[in-house]
Structure formats: C-alpha cells, structure tokens
Design a protein around this motif. Structure first.
Motif, PDB file in Angstrom:
ATOM      1  N   HIS A   1       0.835  -1.211   0.000  1.00 18.63           N
ATOM      2  CA  HIS A   1       0.000   0.000   0.000  1.00 18.63           C
ATOM      3  C   HIS A   1       0.873   1.265   0.000  1.00 18.63           C
ATOM      4  O   HIS A   1       0.490   2.290  -0.534  1.00 18.63           O
ATOM      5  CB  HIS A   1      -0.917  -0.039   1.227  1.00 18.63           C
ATOM      6  N   SER A   2       2.036   1.159   0.625  1.00 20.82           N
ATOM      7  CA  SER A   2       3.030   2.242   0.602  1.00 20.82           C
ATOM      8  C   SER A   2       2.462   3.587   1.040  1.00 20.82           C
ATOM      9  O   SER A   2       2.737   4.621   0.432  1.00 20.82           O
ATOM     10  CB  SER A   2       3.653   2.347  -0.808  1.00 20.82           C
TER      11      SER A   2
ATOM     12  N   ALA B   1      14.898  -0.230   0.450  1.00 19.34           N
ATOM     13  CA  ALA B   1      15.313   1.111   0.037  1.00 19.34           C
ATOM     14  C   ALA B   1      14.829   1.450  -1.378  1.00 19.34           C
ATOM     15  O   ALA B   1      14.683   2.622  -1.735  1.00 19.34           O
ATOM     16  CB  ALA B   1      16.831   1.233   0.124  1.00 19.34           C
ATOM     17  N   ASP B   2      14.583   0.420  -2.198  1.00 19.97           N
ATOM     18  CA  ASP B   2      14.128   0.652  -3.578  1.00 19.97           C
ATOM     19  C   ASP B   2      12.633   0.434  -3.760  1.00 19.97           C
ATOM     20  O   ASP B   2      12.102   0.575  -4.858  1.00 19.97           O
ATOM     21  CB  ASP B   2      14.846  -0.322  -4.541  1.00 19.97           C
ATOM     22  N   LEU B   3      11.964   0.038  -2.684  1.00 22.91           N
ATOM     23  CA  LEU B   3      10.565  -0.389  -2.814  1.00 22.91           C
ATOM     24  C   LEU B   3       9.569   0.778  -2.802  1.00 22.91           C
ATOM     25  O   LEU B   3       8.657   0.835  -3.617  1.00 22.91           O
ATOM     26  CB  LEU B   3      10.244  -1.368  -1.669  1.00 22.91           C
ATOM     27  N   PHE B   4       9.774   1.693  -1.860  1.00 21.39           N
ATOM     28  CA  PHE B   4       8.771   2.752  -1.662  1.00 21.39           C
ATOM     29  C   PHE B   4       9.122   3.962  -2.509  1.00 21.39           C
ATOM     30  O   PHE B   4      10.110   4.642  -2.253  1.00 21.39           O
ATOM     31  CB  PHE B   4       8.679   3.103  -0.174  1.00 21.39           C
ATOM     32  N   VAL B   5       8.317   4.217  -3.533  1.00 20.59           N
ATOM     33  CA  VAL B   5       8.643   5.271  -4.494  1.00 20.59           C
ATOM     34  C   VAL B   5       8.075   6.599  -4.017  1.00 20.59           C
ATOM     35  O   VAL B   5       8.770   7.604  -3.923  1.00 20.59           O
ATOM     36  CB  VAL B   5       8.108   4.907  -5.892  1.00 20.59           C
ATOM     37  N   THR B   6       6.794   6.602  -3.725  1.00 24.11           N
ATOM     38  CA  THR B   6       6.159   7.785  -3.157  1.00 24.11           C
ATOM     39  C   THR B   6       4.853   7.289  -2.531  1.00 24.11           C
ATOM     40  O   THR B   6       4.595   6.088  -2.477  1.00 24.11           O
ATOM     41  CB  THR B   6       5.949   8.892  -4.220  1.00 24.11           C
ATOM     42  N   ASP B   7       4.037   8.227  -2.031  1.00 27.17           N
ATOM     43  CA  ASP B   7       2.782   7.840  -1.411  1.00 27.17           C
ATOM     44  C   ASP B   7       1.983   6.916  -2.330  1.00 27.17           C
ATOM     45  O   ASP B   7       1.728   7.259  -3.486  1.00 27.17           O
ATOM     46  CB  ASP B   7       1.943   9.101  -1.142  1.00 27.17           C
TER      47      ASP B   7
ATOM     48  N   THR C   1       2.671   4.380  -3.950  1.00 26.58           N
ATOM     49  CA  THR C   1       3.347   3.887  -5.156  1.00 26.58           C
ATOM     50  C   THR C   1       4.617   3.147  -4.763  1.00 26.58           C
ATOM     51  O   THR C   1       5.457   3.685  -4.046  1.00 26.58           O
ATOM     52  CB  THR C   1       3.726   5.062  -6.086  1.00 26.58           C
ATOM     53  N   THR C   2       4.725   1.899  -5.256  1.00 32.07           N
ATOM     54  CA  THR C   2       5.947   1.126  -5.020  1.00 32.07           C
ATOM     55  C   THR C   2       6.582   0.796  -6.361  1.00 32.07           C
ATOM     56  O   THR C   2       6.002   1.085  -7.420  1.00 32.07           O
ATOM     57  CB  THR C   2       5.633  -0.220  -4.328  1.00 32.07           C
ATOM     58  N   SER C   3       7.744   0.153  -6.304  1.00 36.79           N
ATOM     59  CA  SER C   3       8.386  -0.269  -7.547  1.00 36.79           C
ATOM     60  C   SER C   3       7.894  -1.653  -8.000  1.00 36.79           C
ATOM     61  O   SER C   3       8.453  -2.240  -8.912  1.00 36.79           O
ATOM     62  CB  SER C   3       9.910  -0.267  -7.369  1.00 36.79           C
ATOM     63  N   ILE C   4       6.839  -2.151  -7.349  1.00 40.04           N
ATOM     64  CA  ILE C   4       6.230  -3.417  -7.775  1.00 40.04           C
ATOM     65  C   ILE C   4       5.314  -3.117  -8.972  1.00 40.04           C
ATOM     66  O   ILE C   4       4.530  -2.167  -8.915  1.00 40.04           O
ATOM     67  CB  ILE C   4       5.375  -4.011  -6.634  1.00 40.04           C
ATOM     68  N   SER C   5       5.417  -3.920 -10.036  1.00 39.45           N
ATOM     69  CA  SER C   5       4.585  -3.618 -11.203  1.00 39.45           C
ATOM     70  C   SER C   5       3.176  -4.188 -11.006  1.00 39.45           C
ATOM     71  O   SER C   5       2.935  -4.990 -10.103  1.00 39.45           O
ATOM     72  CB  SER C   5       5.222  -4.179 -12.468  1.00 39.45           C
TER      73      SER C   5
END
Ligand code: FES
Ligand code: FES
Lengths: 159, 291
Positions: free
Chosen positions: B117-118, B149-155, B157-161
């Motif tokens: 959910h990030s 460290a690479d997972l949470f991009v912004t509110d 939004t994650t780097s999971i497609s």
C-alpha cells in the motif's frame, strides 16, 4: 453474480451475490440481521464488527463473496432463549450502553479479544476499544464491563 | 458508500494469480483488504478486477532462515505482532505493527499488504527500511527480490509492477548487540501518526558502529536520516550525541502543514521522537528493558 454458501449463526445460507456486495450489507439486507450496524463504511467506527471463523473482522471491509464457505457469527448469536449472554449482562450491569449503536460491534470484538488475551488490563482494553467509536458513554463504563466479564468468563465467546 | 462493480477471481495458486494479473489490465490484488476496500467504498479506486489471494495455501508462515525472519504474504498483522519469533528476533517490527490500525483491522490486514500500500504514514514500511529488509515478488516472468530502500517510491506507489504479487517479506534479525526502538505520536491511538521514528543501532564495545534512523509521516515515503545517523557512528551516545542527532533530524525534514498540525510542529515532534527513540535503542542495546 456468484453463488456463495455461508454459515451465519449456525445456519447455512446459499445466496447469489455481486462481487461488490459488502458482508455488512449481505447480513443486513439479504439475511435481515440488522443487529450488525453500519456507521462509516470505511473501517473506522467498528460498529459493523462480526466474527468470521472466530476472528473479529470489519464486515464493511469484507466482501460477502470472500466468506463463501466460512462461518460468520453476529451479535444475534449471543443471547439465547434463556437470556442474555454473560457479556451482555455485564454491559447491562455496568451501564455500558446508551443508544446502543456501537454495542454490537464492541461485543463481537470482545468475543475475539477475551479468547486471545488472558486477564487483559484496563489499558489493554482501552487500546482494543480505540477501534470502536461510542458517542454516548465516554467509554469508562464499557471498559469496566469488559474488565469484569474478562475476569468472570475468560473463555466466553459467541456460540 | 458502496464499491463500483468489479470482476472477482479467487486463484488457488500464486502461478494462477500471476497469470490472471498478466492477462488483465488493471487487476488489483486483494489480501487483507483493510486499505483497499475503504478505497473502493469511497470510490477513490475503480479496479476492473480483484484477484483474491486469500485462499492460496502456503502463504501463511513466519520462519527464521539464514539471519532473516521470512513472512508469507497472507500473515495477518495481528499474527505477526503476537508471534514470539517476531517479538524476539525483530522487535522493531513488533513495536511498529502495534500502531497499525486497530485490534480488529489487524486481524485481517496483512504485513505484505501494508508494504504494498506504501502509505507514507504506514509503520511497517518505516520498520522495513530501518532494518534493511526486502520483499519477494512473483509474476509470470518469475520471481525477484526488491530491497526496502528501492521499494517505496512515493505515497501509494511502489516499484512493484501491476502484474507482480508480493509473496514474502524478509526482516533481518538483530542479535543482542543491536538496539532497536520505534516511537510515534498520533492525536488518538490508532490514528495516523503525525510523525514516527524507527532506530536500529549496532554497538561494539560500548561504541555505535552502525546506525539507521528512519522517519515516517513527514515525507512522501520512509526517510532515511543520513546525517543524524552519522552523528552516532564511532560514539558512545551521551547528551552531546543525542542533541546533535536531534538537531540533524529536525534539519532534515520539512513536513507540510495539514489540518492536524503545522509543519513546524511536526518538525519539533521529530526532534522529540528521535531523542526518545535513541535513548530507548541505546538502553535496548545495553540489555536494559525498554524505556
Ligand atoms: S461501518 Fe464498518 S467500521 Fe464503521
Ligand atoms: S452507546 Fe451510543 S454510540 Fe455507544
């Protein structure tokens, strides 16, 4: 539409549901079990809490289709023909309800809570109650009712 | 409100779930639903398809393996928080999860779902970043690991497609030479915190040789406070160290005003929380009980 079979308070019901139908609406509108209340429909107020396979859940944050094959217990399962459940008696004795809107959700959450926390402290009870909004009582009497019940009937749950 | 219509599928295996997601455009994974269903009810989200992974067997485990605690995607937050393994091996995560939602929502909400959910105000993302953990995701293309460290991009939004599913999160275990602390301030218990802090320090011969301080709720994702963390290195924490960390933490954040508090107040809180968490982590590393 999909067909689901759910056991609610010991009785099996088979119904056709749209995937988007919430468990709270299924209980109230399909089965006529209006003891489960709906306050906010986004998980904040706690009034819609029921048990699914013995664990307390928000019925407004559960789809009816998700409980296909599961057992649901609502507040209607507590009292019997012989009288109130001991938890309900404790609420009555301690003046733990006024309008009663919040009460069904709290009762069902407590059925789960006392099964998993032995002799909870008043602080632990207050922490659990933080997920239930009551606009009438000011909570103190609810904490007392749960505290007293937990000391007398630690194993008490929904039947 | 009620959700807008959507299709629903309940795959029996991870492979099947991955296949369904690959074939559908705009499918969403439904696990505990404690964040997703409110979004549907409020009509803030209109997925065409929900892929309910709750009946997939073998995703409900907590095991220790090679220095990490591995947690399956269907482990509920309450199970995670009550787990003796989690409490003893990853106490920071156990402390963090106790602040997530409420008693009843933790019965349904999953650890993996909270990560996916990030929410920048989520406790578990902050704890995962502080511990240097990771998640494993699966799609039709196979499996890959993503570092916290690479997972949470912004509110939100994650780097999971969109075609990937989290199958596991991994939480590094700290030994007795580690000290951990999680602290946050919310207006009411269970509300979103105005600010939160997670601290992990590694102490050798009374001197800190590794330190990670991560802040939550004050940026669009968990924020590693590099400068404040650096002030601890090579030091035995004393009042001077606490105050320089505190100042560095306050300087590193620039939270926005909202209806609950001004940015300035949250910045002040950051200092208070860093101070409290550092003292508690230091005590934890020296074997004293939590302060
Ligand atoms: S109606 Fe479900 S929590 Fe309020
Ligand atoms: S008794 Fe009225 S809301 Fe609780």
């Amino acid at each position: 539409m999909a067909e689901i079979t759910v056991t609610v308070n010991g009785r099996a019901h088979t119904e056709s549901v749209e995937p988007r139908l919430l468990l709270s609406d299924f209980l109230r509108h399909r089965l006529g079990l209006t003891g489960t209340h709906v306050g906010c429909e986004h998980g904040v107020c706690g009034s819609c809490t029921v048990l699914v396979d013995g664990r307390a859940v928000r019925s407004c944050l559960t789809l009816a289709i998700q409980v296909d094959g599961r057992e649901v217990a609502t507040v209607e399962s507590l009292a019997s023909i012989d009288g109130l459940h001991p938890l309900q008696e404790s609420f009555k004795k301690n003046f733990a309800l006024q309008c009663g809107f919040c009460t069904p959700g709290i009762l069902m959450a407590v059925c789960d809570f006392v099964g998993r926390r032995t002799d909870p402290s008043r602080e632990e009870i207050a922490e659990m109650l933080s997920g239930h909004l009551c606009r009438c009582t000011g909570y103190t009497s609810i904490i007392e009712a749960i505290y007293e019940f937990s000391r007398h009937d630690a194993g008490g749950g929904a039947t | 409100m009620k959700p807008a219509p959507f299709d629903y599928q309940r795959p029996a295996t991870v492979e099947e779930a991955a296949k369904i997601l690959a074939q559908s455009a705009g499918g969403k994974v439904l696990a505990g639903g404690q964040s997703l269903i409110p979004l549907l009810n409020l009509r803030l989200s209109f997925p065409e398809l929900l892929v309910d992974i709750n009946r997939i067997p073998d995703l409900d485990y907590i095991v220790e393996d090679a220095g990490v605690v591995r947690v399956g995607a269907l482990v509920r937050q309450s199970t995670f928080g009550d787990s003796f393994l989690v409490q003893s091996k990853v106490p920071l995560a156990a402390q963090g999860v106790s602040h997530v939602g409420h008693y009843v929502t933790r019965n349904q909400g999953t650890v993996a779902g909270s990560l996916a959910h990030s929410d920048s105000r989520g406790e578990l993302p902050v704890a995962l970043v502080a511990l240097g953990g990771s998640v494993s995701v699966v799609s039709e293309e196979g499996q890959r690991d993503i570092e916290a460290a690479d997972l949470f991009v912004t509110d939100f939004t994650t780097s999971i497609s969109e075609t990937e599913i989290i199958v596991e999160s991994s939480w590094p275990v700290g030994g007795s030479e580690w000290g951990f602390a999680f602290s946050e301030f919310a207006l009411r218990h269970g509300d979103y915190a105005l600010a939160m802090i997670a601290v992990a320090i590694h102490v050798v011969d009374g001197v800190v040789d590794q330190a990670t301080i991560v802040a939550g709720s004050v940026a669009d994702r968990p924020l590693f406070l590099e400068e404040a963390s650096r002030h601890l290195l090579g030091r035995r924490p004393d009042e001077d160290v606490f105050s320089s960390c505190r100042e560095a933490a306050v300087a590193a954040v620039d939270p926005a005003d909202d209806i609950h508090a001004t940015g300035e107040y949250k910045q002040h809180l950051m200092g208070v929380l860093v101070d409290a968490a550092l003292r508690s982590a230091w005590k934890d590393s020296t074997g004293e009980a939590h302060g």
